[in-house]
Design a protein around this motif. Structure first.
Motif, PDB file in Angstrom:
ATOM      1  N   ASP A 195       0.825  -1.219   0.000  1.00 14.53           N
ATOM      2  CA  ASP A 195       0.000   0.000   0.000  1.00 14.53           C
ATOM      3  C   ASP A 195       0.860   1.271   0.000  1.00 14.53           C
ATOM      4  N   PHE A 196       2.009   1.196  -0.670  1.00 16.76           N
ATOM      5  CA  PHE A 196       2.919   2.351  -0.700  1.00 16.76           C
ATOM      6  C   PHE A 196       2.270   3.533  -1.396  1.00 16.76           C
ATOM      7  N   GLU A 197       2.398   4.701  -0.792  1.00 18.01           N
ATOM      8  CA  GLU A 197       1.911   5.959  -1.354  1.00 18.01           C
ATOM      9  C   GLU A 197       2.765   7.085  -0.794  1.00 18.01           C
ATOM     10  N   MET A 198       3.073   8.070  -1.617  1.00 18.20           N
ATOM     11  CA  MET A 198       3.900   9.189  -1.172  1.00 18.20           C
ATOM     12  C   MET A 198       3.102  10.484  -1.295  1.00 18.20           C
ATOM     13  N   ALA A 199       2.970  11.203  -0.180  1.00 21.72           N
ATOM     14  CA  ALA A 199       2.250  12.473  -0.161  1.00 21.72           C
ATOM     15  C   ALA A 199       3.206  13.619  -0.471  1.00 21.72           C
ATOM     16  N   TYR A 200       2.737  14.577  -1.275  1.00 21.28           N
ATOM     17  CA  TYR A 200       3.555  15.734  -1.642  1.00 21.28           C
ATOM     18  C   TYR A 200       3.011  17.029  -1.035  1.00 21.28           C
ATOM     19  N   ALA A 201       1.691  17.177  -0.983  1.00 27.82           N
ATOM     20  CA  ALA A 201       1.092  18.380  -0.402  1.00 27.82           C
ATOM     21  C   ALA A 201      -0.365  18.083  -0.097  1.00 27.82           C
ATOM     22  N   LYS A 202      -0.886  18.689   0.957  1.00 29.24           N
ATOM     23  CA  LYS A 202      -2.309  18.554   1.262  1.00 29.24           C
ATOM     24  C   LYS A 202      -2.761  19.757   2.056  1.00 29.24           C
ATOM     25  N   GLY A 203      -4.056  20.034   1.983  1.00 34.85           N
ATOM     26  CA  GLY A 203      -4.589  21.168   2.710  1.00 34.85           C
ATOM     27  C   GLY A 203      -5.916  21.601   2.132  1.00 34.85           C
ATOM     28  N   GLU A 204      -6.307  22.830   2.434  1.00 35.51           N
ATOM     29  CA  GLU A 204      -7.526  23.428   1.899  1.00 35.51           C
ATOM     30  C   GLU A 204      -7.181  24.748   1.245  1.00 35.51           C
ATOM     31  N   GLY A 205      -7.905  25.097   0.186  1.00 30.46           N
ATOM     32  CA  GLY A 205      -7.639  26.372  -0.455  1.00 30.46           C
ATOM     33  C   GLY A 205      -8.344  26.491  -1.782  1.00 30.46           C
ATOM     34  N   THR A 206      -8.107  27.613  -2.423  1.00 36.18           N
ATOM     35  CA  THR A 206      -8.725  27.893  -3.717  1.00 36.18           C
ATOM     36  C   THR A 206      -7.721  27.886  -4.859  1.00 36.18           C
ATOM     37  N   SER A 207      -6.427  27.715  -4.556  1.00 34.94           N
ATOM     38  CA  SER A 207      -5.434  27.666  -5.624  1.00 34.94           C
ATOM     39  C   SER A 207      -4.127  27.123  -5.077  1.00 34.94           C
ATOM     40  N   GLN A 208      -3.296  26.664  -6.011  1.00 40.31           N
ATOM     41  CA  GLN A 208      -1.937  26.239  -5.670  1.00 40.31           C
ATOM     42  C   GLN A 208      -1.105  26.265  -6.941  1.00 40.31           C
ATOM     43  N   HIS A 209       0.180  26.571  -6.800  1.00 37.79           N
ATOM     44  CA  HIS A 209       1.088  26.677  -7.941  1.00 37.79           C
ATOM     45  C   HIS A 209       2.414  26.041  -7.540  1.00 37.79           C
ATOM     46  N   GLY A 210       3.067  25.384  -8.495  1.00 35.36           N
ATOM     47  CA  GLY A 210       4.346  24.784  -8.150  1.00 35.36           C
ATOM     48  C   GLY A 210       4.948  23.986  -9.285  1.00 35.36           C
ATOM     49  N   SER A 211       5.987  23.263  -8.944  1.00 35.53           N
ATOM     50  CA  SER A 211       6.641  22.355  -9.881  1.00 35.53           C
ATOM     51  C   SER A 211       6.830  21.025  -9.184  1.00 35.53           C
ATOM     52  N   PHE A 212       6.936  19.956  -9.960  1.00 33.55           N
ATOM     53  CA  PHE A 212       6.994  18.626  -9.394  1.00 33.55           C
ATOM     54  C   PHE A 212       7.875  17.742 -10.261  1.00 33.55           C
ATOM     55  N   THR A 213       8.744  16.961  -9.632  1.00 33.17           N
ATOM     56  CA  THR A 213       9.556  15.954 -10.310  1.00 33.17           C
ATOM     57  C   THR A 213       9.241  14.600  -9.703  1.00 33.17           C
ATOM     58  N   ALA A 214       8.853  13.655 -10.535  1.00 30.61           N
ATOM     59  CA  ALA A 214       8.417  12.346 -10.050  1.00 30.61           C
ATOM     60  C   ALA A 214       9.577  11.597  -9.409  1.00 30.61           C
ATOM     61  N   PRO A 215       9.462  11.186  -8.148  1.00 32.10           N
ATOM     62  CA  PRO A 215      10.545  10.455  -7.490  1.00 32.10           C
ATOM     63  C   PRO A 215      10.607   8.987  -7.898  1.00 32.10           C
ATOM     64  N   PHE A 216       9.546   8.481  -8.518  1.00 31.35           N
ATOM     65  CA  PHE A 216       9.502   7.099  -8.975  1.00 31.35           C
ATOM     66  C   PHE A 216       8.475   7.011 -10.098  1.00 31.35           C
ATOM     67  N   PRO A 217       8.542   6.002 -10.953  1.00 30.66           N
ATOM     68  CA  PRO A 217       7.565   5.887 -12.030  1.00 30.66           C
ATOM     69  C   PRO A 217       6.202   5.480 -11.478  1.00 30.66           C
ATOM     70  N   GLY A 218       5.155   6.030 -12.064  1.00 33.83           N
ATOM     71  CA  GLY A 218       3.831   5.653 -11.595  1.00 33.83           C
ATOM     72  C   GLY A 218       2.814   6.751 -11.811  1.00 33.83           C
ATOM     73  N   TYR A 219       1.823   6.793 -10.930  1.00 30.39           N
ATOM     74  CA  TYR A 219       0.691   7.707 -11.019  1.00 30.39           C
ATOM     75  C   TYR A 219       0.885   8.838 -10.014  1.00 30.39           C
ATOM     76  N   HIS A 220       0.882  10.048 -10.502  1.00 28.43           N
ATOM     77  CA  HIS A 220       1.102  11.213  -9.639  1.00 28.43           C
ATOM     78  C   HIS A 220       0.052  12.268  -9.982  1.00 28.43           C
ATOM     79  N   GLY A 221      -0.588  12.820  -8.967  1.00 27.82           N
ATOM     80  CA  GLY A 221      -1.591  13.824  -9.279  1.00 27.82           C
ATOM     81  C   GLY A 221      -2.399  14.267  -8.090  1.00 27.82           C
ATOM     82  N   PHE A 222      -3.622  14.686  -8.372  1.00 27.58           N
ATOM     83  CA  PHE A 222      -4.393  15.498  -7.442  1.00 27.58           C
ATOM     84  C   PHE A 222      -5.714  14.820  -7.062  1.00 27.58           C
ATOM     85  N   TYR A 223      -6.013  14.871  -5.786  1.00 23.20           N
ATOM     86  CA  TYR A 223      -7.330  14.530  -5.261  1.00 23.20           C
ATOM     87  C   TYR A 223      -7.967  15.829  -4.790  1.00 23.20           C
TER      88      TYR A 223
END
Length: 213
Positions: free
Chosen positions: A146-174
């Motif tokens: 059940d490995f999963e890596m969290a990058y950011a979480k919280g509440e808000g109306t916007s977010q901006h940034g850059s991201f480099t995948a640390p491993f191959p797979g599925y990366h994105g937003f909930y």
């Protein structure tokens, strides 16, 4: 003049140079006052206010022929070369009242994207968000259960940034809608990925989409 006399004279001369010029210019020490009159103590003061560069300048790639038609060398971690231009997309994600979605990008390790998302016409707290990644099912055996890596979480109306995948797979937003009524999250993204898609969608705990990873 004997040899001893010459040595004494040379020592006295060297000492005079040291006291009159070297000490005032290099260290600001001026016992005779001559260094101040000659402006040598100012040189020492200027030198102490300038921090010396202590780094070592050197090329961090191997030797190459600058006359070659093509120099095909890059440094991992500074430049990650790709075989195709980067993607750029604007993705409007509609989320129902009491709705939640998960949108993932399938990426190779060390590939990068830059992103901005915002809740259009937000009137309240926007969304609860969780930016995370996990491997594909085919690779799951290579990771803890059940490995999963969290990058950011919280509440808000916007977010901006850059991201480099640390491993191959599925990366994105909930995203979970915490506004009153349906909303649209606009995601603007540029970079490298193989594909992207909506992986999960639910409204009032009723699952509408649940894709396999």
């Amino acid at each position: 003049m004997t040899l001893t006399t010459k040595l004494i004279a040379a020592a006295l001369g060297g000492g005079a140079v040291l006291v009159l010029t070297v000490l005032p210019a290099e260290y600001g020490i001026d016992p005779t006052g001559v260094g101040s009159k000659l402006g040598l103590t100012a040189m020492a003061q200027e030198a102490t206010t300038q921090a010396p560069f202590e780094g070592v300048l050197e090329f961090n790639i191997g030797e190459y022929d600058p006359t070659a038609d093509l120099i095909d060398t890059s440094v991992q971690g500074l430049i990650h070369r790709e075989n195709a231009p980067f993607h750029t997309e604007v993705i409007d994600i509609m989320i129902e009242d009491f709705g939640e979605i998960e949108h993932k990008f399938i990426m190779e390790a060390d590939t990068t994207f830059v992103y901005s998302w915002e809740v259009l016409d937000a009137e309240g707290d926007g969304v609860y968000y969780d930016f995370h990644g996990h491997p594909a099912s085919a690779d799951a055996a290579d990771y803890p259960e059940d490995f999963e890596m969290a990058y950011a979480k919280g509440e808000g109306t916007s977010q901006h940034g850059s991201f480099t995948a640390p491993f191959p797979g599925y990366h994105g937003f909930y995203f979970m809608n915490i506004e009153e009524g349906p909303i649209t999250v606009r995601l603007t993204i540029s970079g490298y990925w193989n594909e992207h898609k909506e992986m999960y969608r639910a409204v009032k705990d009723e699952v509408l989409v649940n894709e396999e990873f």
